[in-house]
Enzyme design. Structure first.
Site, mmCIF file in Angstrom:
data_model
loop_
_atom_site.group_PDB
_atom_site.id
_atom_site.type_symbol
_atom_site.label_atom_id
_atom_site.label_comp_id
_atom_site.label_asym_id
_atom_site.label_seq_id
_atom_site.Cartn_x
_atom_site.Cartn_y
_atom_site.Cartn_z
ATOM 1 N N SER A 109 -5.802 -5.215 15.487
ATOM 2 C CA SER A 109 -7.176 -4.805 15.790
ATOM 3 C C SER A 109 -8.019 -4.724 14.506
ATOM 4 O O SER A 109 -8.205 -5.761 13.867
ATOM 5 C CB SER A 109 -7.134 -3.483 16.572
ATOM 6 O OG SER A 109 -8.382 -3.173 17.112
ATOM 7 N N ASP A 159 -8.533 -8.439 27.502
ATOM 8 C CA ASP A 159 -8.898 -7.521 26.404
ATOM 9 C C ASP A 159 -10.387 -7.170 26.508
ATOM 10 O O ASP A 159 -11.246 -8.040 26.357
ATOM 11 C CB ASP A 159 -8.598 -8.203 25.058
ATOM 12 C CG ASP A 159 -8.696 -7.237 23.886
ATOM 13 O OD1 ASP A 159 -9.504 -6.294 23.978
ATOM 14 O OD2 ASP A 159 -7.974 -7.430 22.894
ATOM 15 N N HIS A 190 -6.087 -4.753 25.223
ATOM 16 C CA HIS A 190 -6.164 -4.694 23.761
ATOM 17 C C HIS A 190 -4.884 -4.115 23.123
ATOM 18 O O HIS A 190 -4.684 -4.242 21.926
ATOM 19 C CB HIS A 190 -7.370 -3.837 23.355
ATOM 20 C CG HIS A 190 -7.784 -4.015 21.920
ATOM 21 N ND1 HIS A 190 -8.243 -5.220 21.415
ATOM 22 C CD2 HIS A 190 -7.795 -3.147 20.878
ATOM 23 C CE1 HIS A 190 -8.522 -5.075 20.122
ATOM 24 N NE2 HIS A 190 -8.256 -3.837 19.772
#
Ligand code: MLT
Length: 211
Positions: A109, A159, A190
């Site tokens: 991320s 996501d 995610h």
């Protein structure tokens, strides 16, 4: 130089061979330098591990660069902090004695985004990268020369933070810059899931990272 020169709070773990690969572990928003240590050990047992904590605090959550809103990045801050992270890796290599030409990022991320920024900025910090759920940190002009650098991208079809088109754009940019990109899609969101970790492990074995 001594380790006071290393201005990121970080975790360092010498592996079985200092001259072998070093994984640069980069956590997600709100993480710490310890978050990805187990992941790093399982992705490449025996690798050296270097794991800096992001220096930006967003309401107390550590990040590697500032954002103006979710997915909207402060590009000036991103560029400055990308340079600082690259300099940290160079200093850490001198202090701990690992080979700076064998550094592979493993980012999730926000950590994947700064790893992508290291690649797209042409810092030459990375010999390879595993990017879990990255976005496009910025559109580089001109493209850097990534000369066959192996990159694994893990993404989720559902996501909510990274639409498919954004993943595809990043893959397109990296590929156009010369990187050798493998994209792994999961059905989910995610979060980092077991399947993509397993896929990254398999990729790691076949990627010829140290040639
Ligand atoms: C970012 O800001 O880097 C992305 O939105 C991912 C995250 O929230 O960490």
């Amino acid at each position: 130089m001594n380790d006071n020169d290393l201005n990121f709070v970080h975790h360092w773990e010498k592996g079985t061979d200092l001259n072998g690969p070093t994984l640069l572990l980069l956590h997600g928003t709100g993480g710490t330098e310890l978050d990805l240590v187990d992941l790093g050990q399982s992705l490449l047992p025996g690798a050296n591990l270097l794991s800096p904590r992001g220096q930006v605090s967003e309401n107390g959550m550590a990040r590697y660069f500032r954002r103006l809103a979710e997915g909207v990045f402060d590009l000036e801050d991103l560029h400055r902090r990308t340079g600082e992270l690259a300099a940290f890796v160079t200093s850490a290599a001198a202090i701990y004695g690992f080979d700076p030409s064998k550094v592979i990022a493993v980012g999730y991320s926000n950590g994947a985004n700064i790893a992508a920024s290291l690649l797209l900025s042409g810092t030459e910090t990375l010999a390879g990268a595993i990017l879990f759920h990255p976005m496009v940190p910025f559109e580089p002009q001109p493209l850097p020369k990534l000369k066959g650098i192996p990159v694994f991208v893990g993404a989720g079809r559902q996501d909510p933070m990274v639409p498919e088109g954004l993943t595809n754009r990043l893959v397109e940019l990296l590929t156009a810059a010369g990187a050798n990109v493998e994209t792994h899609w999961e059905a989910g969101g995610h979060h980092l899931n077991r399947n993509e970790i397993e896929a990254a492990k398999i990729w790691m074995k076949g990627a010829n990272l140290w040639n």
